[in-house]
Design an enzyme around this catalytic site. Structure first.
Site, PDB file in Angstrom:
ATOM      1  N   SER A 187     -74.242 -14.185 -19.434  1.00  0.00           N
ATOM      2  CA  SER A 187     -74.893 -12.877 -19.456  1.00  0.00           C
ATOM      3  C   SER A 187     -73.859 -11.801 -19.770  1.00  0.00           C
ATOM      4  CB  SER A 187     -75.619 -12.662 -18.121  1.00  0.00           C
ATOM      5  OG  SER A 187     -76.422 -11.527 -18.159  1.00  0.00           O
ATOM      6  N   HIS A 194     -78.321 -13.740 -22.225  1.00  0.00           N
ATOM      7  CA  HIS A 194     -79.288 -12.662 -21.967  1.00  0.00           C
ATOM      8  C   HIS A 194     -79.095 -11.573 -23.004  1.00  0.00           C
ATOM      9  CE1 HIS A 194     -79.390 -13.855 -17.445  1.00  0.00           C
ATOM     10  NE2 HIS A 194     -80.207 -14.602 -18.180  1.00  0.00           N
ATOM     11  N   ASP A 219     -79.062 -15.729 -12.433  1.00  0.00           N
ATOM     12  CA  ASP A 219     -79.689 -16.727 -13.294  1.00  0.00           C
ATOM     13  C   ASP A 219     -78.710 -17.889 -13.496  1.00  0.00           C
ATOM     14  OD1 ASP A 219     -81.558 -17.907 -14.913  1.00  0.00           O
ATOM     15  OD2 ASP A 219     -81.248 -16.574 -16.624  1.00  0.00           O
TER      16      ASP A 219
END
Ligand code: SAM
Lengths: 279, 187
Positions: free
Chosen positions: B13, B40, B133
């Protein structure tokens, strides 16, 4: 240690049996959907509905028809937006509409219309372009819940800024607020938009062709299918389209790998808009 | 462990570009395993990840397409605004299911489906990121007998994601980026 990849896992057997039961008993056919996503959502359903196993879920489904609605809520996905991917609607407006204008009457099929976002987008676009009056819209889905919501045309207010922005980006010629009334945190789309709409329960997996469409818009439904099922649905679209009719798919869907590809030409390649060949 | 590795999945991310720039360009020509990556990215951005990394890598790099067979030696990126999943028959599929932990694509969704498809023959790698995540997904990979590797939080641009993965998977190896890059050349 057991080799988990060589032999089918117990859970996968259970899911297969559950989907068989769903089909045999209720004629909803999810057996050839892309399984990774189905499995994920079924697991969620199993947890939230409080079943220890998929077998227990299956037993309940077979003996209690009320379970059907619960289960379908996990098996169908209703994520959508009005004018989702504005460039798609812009291409419909700028490239497809000029062709449609040459017909005295039109039929448009929104397959997998979910709660109506895509339907209302197209009806508004057709009204802006002066084509609404000569068009009959067929909005279909397998989910009764979603169809009812589509028919009600009510959305929560917090979604409106995105819908408005998408509409603008799609080349909208009016203001989205012309079409709804807001009250108590919700907006309700004008019933005149439904004047020429027929809502109906139809499955791309188990049901038959719809005749002589000039445009079929089916977005973000085929990605939930495996290749064979995608082919079936595309065959259905081919047979439901008038000669030179248009087919619009989702941004990540295409005819590229399909056996039905030969019946279509690329019309707006980047937007996954195809045209049925004339012969 | 002991099972031959069949695939590598990576999640990253905040700080992803720099981290992946250490790992992916180090993959040698002729690398045999598929590498499936979720980064992401904002939903409205047309993704340039595949192009960007193709220019730097010696292996083919592509944006994943729905229902395409997974080919060894290829790096696949999830497209923006879709989840990327691995099917049991080693195809990729996309879905527009709800975001998970506010993310679509979601690392957990990729890892959990890949764990299901590859079982012990999977390596999952969690890199820098400012959310959680990937932790649950890595747990699923490890529970299925696969291996977990986490970028060591000390060197990470954002530490929350690696820390969450370590907390959920205490058996995962914690390695620096260059150690991860070196490790992948050996598998
Ligand atoms: C993700 S939504 C797509 C909504 C909208 N078309 C869009 O692109 O935003 C998928 C819809 O497909 C419907 N669906 C799933 N299987 C179907 C089938 N076999 N036939 C018709 N519709 C189906 C689901 O009920 C759901 O409403």
């Amino acid at each position: 240690m057991t080799d988990t990849t060589a032999s089918e896992k117990t859970e996968d057997i259970e899911i297969r049996l559950l989907l068989d039961a769903l089909y045999t008993r209720y004629h909803y056919d999810f057996r050839n959907y892309a399984m990774a996503s189905i499995k994920r959502r079924l697991k969620q359903g199993r947890e939230q509905l409080g079943f220890p196993t998929f077998s227990a879920m299956q037993e309940s489904l077979l003996h209690d028809p009320a379970m059907l609605a619960h289960l379908l809520r996990y098996l169908t996905v209703h994520v959508s937006e009005m004018f989702r991917d504005p460039s798609y609607f812009k291409a419909i407006r700028e490239k497809v509409v000029p062709h449609l204008r040459t017909y005295p009457s039109l039929k448009v099929w929104i397959a997998g219309c979910s709660r109506g976002e895509e339907l209302y987008s197209l009806v508004i676009l057709f009204r802006e372009e002066g084509l609404e009056d000569r068009t009959l819209f067929y909005a279909t889905d397998i989910s009764q819940d979603a169809l009812q919501e589509a028919e009600a045309g009510i959305f929560t207010m917090d979604r409106i800024p995105l819908f408005t922005e998408n509409h603008r980006k799609s080349g909208g010629k009016s203001s989205l607020s012309d079409y709804y009334q807001a009250a108590y945190g919700r907006v309700s789309f004008d019933k005149s938009l439904r004047r020429n709409v027929v809502f109906s329960d139809h499955s791309l997996v188990t049901d038959a062709v719809f005749g002589e469409m000039n445009l079929i818009s089916c977005r973000n439904v085929l990605i939930y299918f495996d290749r064979d099922l995608q082919d079936r649905a595309l065959g259905l679209f081919k047979d439901s389209l008038a000669r030179k009719g248009f087919l619009g798919l989702g941004a990540k869907e295409s005819l590229r790998f399909s056996n039905e590809g030969a019946a279509f030409t690329d019309f707006v390649r980047d937007e996954k808009i195809y045209q049925r060949r004339g012969d | 462990m002991g099972a031959a590795v069949g695939a590598i999945v990576i999640g990253a991310s905040a700080g992803a570009l720099d981290a992946l720039s250490v790992i992916l360009p180090a993959l040698p020509e002729g690398f045999s395993l598929p590498v499936i990556v979720v980064v992401h990215i904002p939903p409205d951005k047309r993704s340039v990840l595949a192009e960007l990394f193709q220019a730097k890598c010696r292996v083919p790099v592509r944006e994943a397409e729905d229902k395409e067979p997974i080919v060894g030696g290829t790096v696949y990126f999830a497209p923006p605004d879709y989840h990327l999943l691995v099917e049991a028959d080693k195809h990729l599929s996309l879905s527009s299911d709800e975001p998970v932990l506010f993310s679509r694509p979601s690392i957990d969704v990729l890892f959990e489906s890949a764990a299901d498809a590859y079982g012990p023959a999977l390596i999952a790698i969690v890199l820098t990121g400012a959310n959680h995540d990937g932790a649950k997904g890595m747990r699923a990979v490890v529970d299925a007998g696969g291996s977990g590797i986490v970028q060591s939080p000390e060197g990470a641009f954002a530490t929350a994601m690696p820390e969450a993965a370590i907390a959920m998977c205490p058996t995962a190896s914690v390695l620096s980026l260059s150690a991860i890059a070196a490790y992948l050349q050996e598998v």
